[in-house]
Design an enzyme around this catalytic site. Structure first.
Site, PDB file in Angstrom:
ATOM      1  N   SER A 144     -13.334 -33.742 -28.927  1.00  0.00           N
ATOM      2  CA  SER A 144     -14.225 -34.868 -29.192  1.00  0.00           C
ATOM      3  C   SER A 144     -13.432 -35.905 -29.976  1.00  0.00           C
ATOM      4  CB  SER A 144     -15.422 -34.394 -30.033  1.00  0.00           C
ATOM      5  OG  SER A 144     -16.143 -35.486 -30.548  1.00  0.00           O
ATOM      6  N   TYR A 202     -19.894 -30.443 -37.570  1.00  0.00           N
ATOM      7  CA  TYR A 202     -19.377 -30.601 -36.207  1.00  0.00           C
ATOM      8  C   TYR A 202     -17.932 -31.092 -36.230  1.00  0.00           C
ATOM      9  CZ  TYR A 202     -18.990 -32.321 -31.399  1.00  0.00           C
ATOM     10  OH  TYR A 202     -18.577 -32.561 -30.105  1.00  0.00           O
ATOM     11  N   LYS A 253     -14.237 -29.524 -34.598  1.00  0.00           N
ATOM     12  CA  LYS A 253     -13.379 -30.229 -33.650  1.00  0.00           C
ATOM     13  C   LYS A 253     -11.987 -30.474 -34.226  1.00  0.00           C
ATOM     14  CE  LYS A 253     -16.248 -30.160 -30.327  1.00  0.00           C
ATOM     15  NZ  LYS A 253     -15.988 -29.276 -29.175  1.00  0.00           N
TER      16      LYS A 253
END
Length: 242
Positions: A136, A149, A153
């Site tokens: 991402s 999150y 990543k």
């Protein structure tokens, strides 16, 4: 590689980027198997695309071992792993819940590692393979309220670099794709089913990224001659209407 020689396992292949990628690669002549935890949506996607599926939880090591072996058996070989399973847990720092934080790491990081581990065993034996991790733009920069999150990543990007350096001597290409916002259910494989879904405006639907753009990127990375590879690709919408 010649896509017609590709034997591909896609985790989280029942929707979004995974499903779009399975569709495109199959159309180009690859053999494809998708996996996921939700057998109902898996079966629906597999029937629609006329491909095989395997129900498996990427956080369960024995299930991952069986999944990789079963995929290899179904396709009489395996030379591509697309590590797509994952979900987003968004929270302000002061509101982080430890169990949700840990569950996301188990799926997004441990799950990716277990799938790569089992696939790499086969790739090393045959001295050839491809691993594509779906990262991402959150692996490149932090964002307010997104630290759980973002952390997964950033970790995935670090693992990708480490695996790349470890596996290159075995002719294994390890790559990562960093999409910006893609119009899929951001929490497709989430544990917390109470997370609300984002609704896209008509303008956004005309301009934001879809799973198809990421599928195209994956196909392009694989299609480069095996003597070289693109280590990382970042994909932005050209002019998203926010």
């Amino acid at each position: 590689m010649n896509i017609k020689d590709a034997k591909v396992l896609i985790t989280g292949g029942n929707s979004g980027i995974g499903k779009a990628t399975a569709k495109l690669l199959k159309e180009k002549g690859a053999q494809v198997v998708i996996s996921g935890r939700n057998e109902s949506t898996l079966k629906t996607a597999a029937n629609e695309l006329e491909i095989d599926y395997i129900k498996a939880d990427v956080t369960n090591e024995s299930q991952v071992t069986n999944m990789v072996q079963e995929a290899k058996d179904k396709m009489n070989g395996l030379n591509v792993l697309i590590n797509n399973a994952g979900y987003g847990y968004i929270s302000k720092l002061i509101d982080i819940e430890a169990d949700k934080f840990t569950d996301q790491f188990r799926t997004n990081i441990l799950g990716a590692a277990l799938c790569a581990k089992e696939s790499a065993k086969h790739f090393i034996d045959q001295e050839y393979g491809n691993i594509i991790n779906i990262g991402s733009t959150s692996s490149l920069k932090g964002s307010p309220t997104a630290s759980p999150y973002v952390a997964t990543k950033f970790a995935l990007r670090g693992m990708t670099e480490s695996w790349r350096n470890e596996l290159r001597p075995h002719n294994i290409r390890v790559m990562q794709i960093n999409p910006s916002e893609v119009m899929t259910s951001f929490a497709d494989n989430r544990v917390d089913t109470n997370v609300s879904e984002k609704k896209y405006t008509q303008a956004e639907q005309q301009t934001k990224l879809r799973g198809e753009e990421i599928a195209h990127t994956i196909s392009s990375l694989l299609e480069m001659d095996d003597r070289g590879f693109i280590t990382e690709a970042t994909v932005f919408a050209t002019n998203p209407k926010v």
